[in-house]
Enzyme design. Structure first.
Site, PDB file in Angstrom:
ATOM      1  N   LYS A 198      22.236  41.974  42.174  1.00 20.73           N
ATOM      2  CA  LYS A 198      22.974  41.877  43.430  1.00 20.73           C
ATOM      3  C   LYS A 198      22.076  42.382  44.553  1.00 20.73           C
ATOM      4  O   LYS A 198      21.717  43.556  44.594  1.00 20.73           O
ATOM      5  CB  LYS A 198      24.266  42.693  43.355  1.00 20.73           C
ATOM      6  CG  LYS A 198      25.128  42.585  44.610  1.00 20.73           C
ATOM      7  CD  LYS A 198      26.415  43.371  44.432  1.00 20.73           C
ATOM      8  CE  LYS A 198      27.288  43.293  45.674  1.00 20.73           C
ATOM      9  NZ  LYS A 198      28.540  44.085  45.516  1.00 20.73           N
ATOM     10  N   LYS A 241      23.728  37.348  42.535  1.00 25.88           N
ATOM     11  CA  LYS A 241      24.447  37.275  43.801  1.00 25.88           C
ATOM     12  C   LYS A 241      23.526  37.739  44.921  1.00 25.88           C
ATOM     13  O   LYS A 241      22.947  38.823  44.817  1.00 25.88           O
ATOM     14  CB  LYS A 241      25.694  38.175  43.740  1.00 25.88           C
ATOM     15  CG  LYS A 241      26.514  38.195  45.017  1.00 25.88           C
ATOM     16  CD  LYS A 241      27.706  39.155  44.900  1.00 25.88           C
ATOM     17  CE  LYS A 241      28.514  39.152  46.191  1.00 25.88           C
ATOM     18  NZ  LYS A 241      29.631  40.119  46.160  1.00 25.88           N
TER      19      LYS A 241
END
Length: 331
Positions: free
Chosen positions: A201, A254
């Site tokens: 992330k 992500k």
């Protein structure tokens, strides 16, 4: 010479031919639809920066779940917007928290629909960070404390599993979070509940509309001390290695659009399912351009989804999921 014996265009001569030799395709089974739930009554409030995406109060949530089920989507990802926040994000692990209540309701409406619970503290803390904050007098600054945050994240995951969540999806990026959550789930008797880890992330600018939706903008500083530097690729493998060793069942990258090389790196290294999160700004930019008539929304979205699949994603979290389901039904 190869030409004219080899003519690659032979396999592109008709739509049927192209479908026959297509390497990657997007199906309903690939899609996860994010939903924002909040307290209150009769709330279906469009998020200004995310056209077509809404906050739902629990009494309006059933209509959204009914649509998701009717479209054949297999899973939803729940984000909670609580009415009260505190320094430790206590409503995140409250058995009657907004995500827990929504989960129980959804499982009564459609027991086959998979409920994925985002496991983080940022939406529930008054400071907007993903863990416990400690003020260091010596350094004269506030810091997000890693190990003290793990206990609260594990408590959150257990409360979500108790409410009926099928999958726990921790997004906090604290070191050791998968181990802490796996241990907490197993000790509570939820060893069967898988973890979809936000393994990679990035501290990305593509999250802007989401923070508007989740009311989770940090009240000081940023998240760069725990989310990854967008310039780093090899570091993503270290993050994923740690999560695999700690017991993650699925790995996520992500954002997705600017990080398809990272999706491919994980695909080539691991046999676990890989998830791509098509995040809020990726959605909003397409919506804005389509509203101006500058692009064909359907074509752009489907091409992007195929790109995620080609990069190696097995599943895609996307705010376009309902749109894609309708387009697939019409094709």
């Amino acid at each position: 010479m190869a030409f004219p014996l080899i003519r690659n265009r032979r396999l592109r001569t008709s739509a049927a031919m192209r479908r026959l030799v297509r390497e990657n395709d997007v199906t309903l089974n690939d899609l996860i639809y994010p939903i924002f739930v909040t307290h209150g009554e009769n709330i279906k409030e469009e998020i200004p920066s995310m056209p077509g995406v809404y906050h739902f109060s629990l009494d309006r949530l059933q209509e959204e779940i009914a649509e998701v089920s009717a479209l054949g989507l297999p899973a939803v990802l729940l984000f909670g917007v609580p009415h009260e926040k505190d320094a430790h994000g206590s409503s995140a692990y409250d058995p009657n928290g907004i995500v827990q209540q929504a989960t129980r309701l959804i499982k009564t409406w459609d027991s086959e629909l998979l409920v994925i619970a985002d496991t983080c503290l940022c939406q529930f803390t008054d400071h907007g960070h993903c863990g416990v904050v400690h003020y260091d007098e010596a350094k004269q600054r506030a810091e997000v404390v890693n190990d003290a945050s793990l206990e609260l994240l594990a408590r959150t995951a257990v409360s979500q599993a108790e409410a009926g969540a099928d999958i726990i999806a921790p997004s906090n990026m604290m070191d050791g979070f998968v181990h802490a959550i796996r241990q907490g789930l197993d000790e509570a008797g939820y060893e069967h509940v898988p973890i979809l880890s936000y393994s990679v992330k990035y501290a990305s600018s593509f999250y802007g509309p989401f923070r508007d939706a989740a009311h989770s903008t940090p009240q000081f500083g940023d998240r760069k001390t725990y989310q990854m530097d967008p310039a780093n690729g090899r570091e993503a493998l270290r993050e994923a290695d740690a999560d695999v060793a700690e017991g993650a069942d699925m790995l996520m990258v992500k954002p997705a659009l600017a990080y398809m090389d990272v999706i491919r790196m994980l695909r080539d290294r691991y046999d676990l399912p890989i998830c791509a999160y098509n995040v809020s700004a990726e959605y909003s930019m397409v919506k804005a351009a389509a509203a101006q008539g500058w692009i064909d929304e359907r074509s752009i979205v489907l091409e992007t989804m195929v790109g995620f699949k080609r990069a190696g994603a097995d599943m895609i979290i996307t705010y376009f999921a309902k749109d894609i389901a309708r387009w697939i039904a019409r094709s």
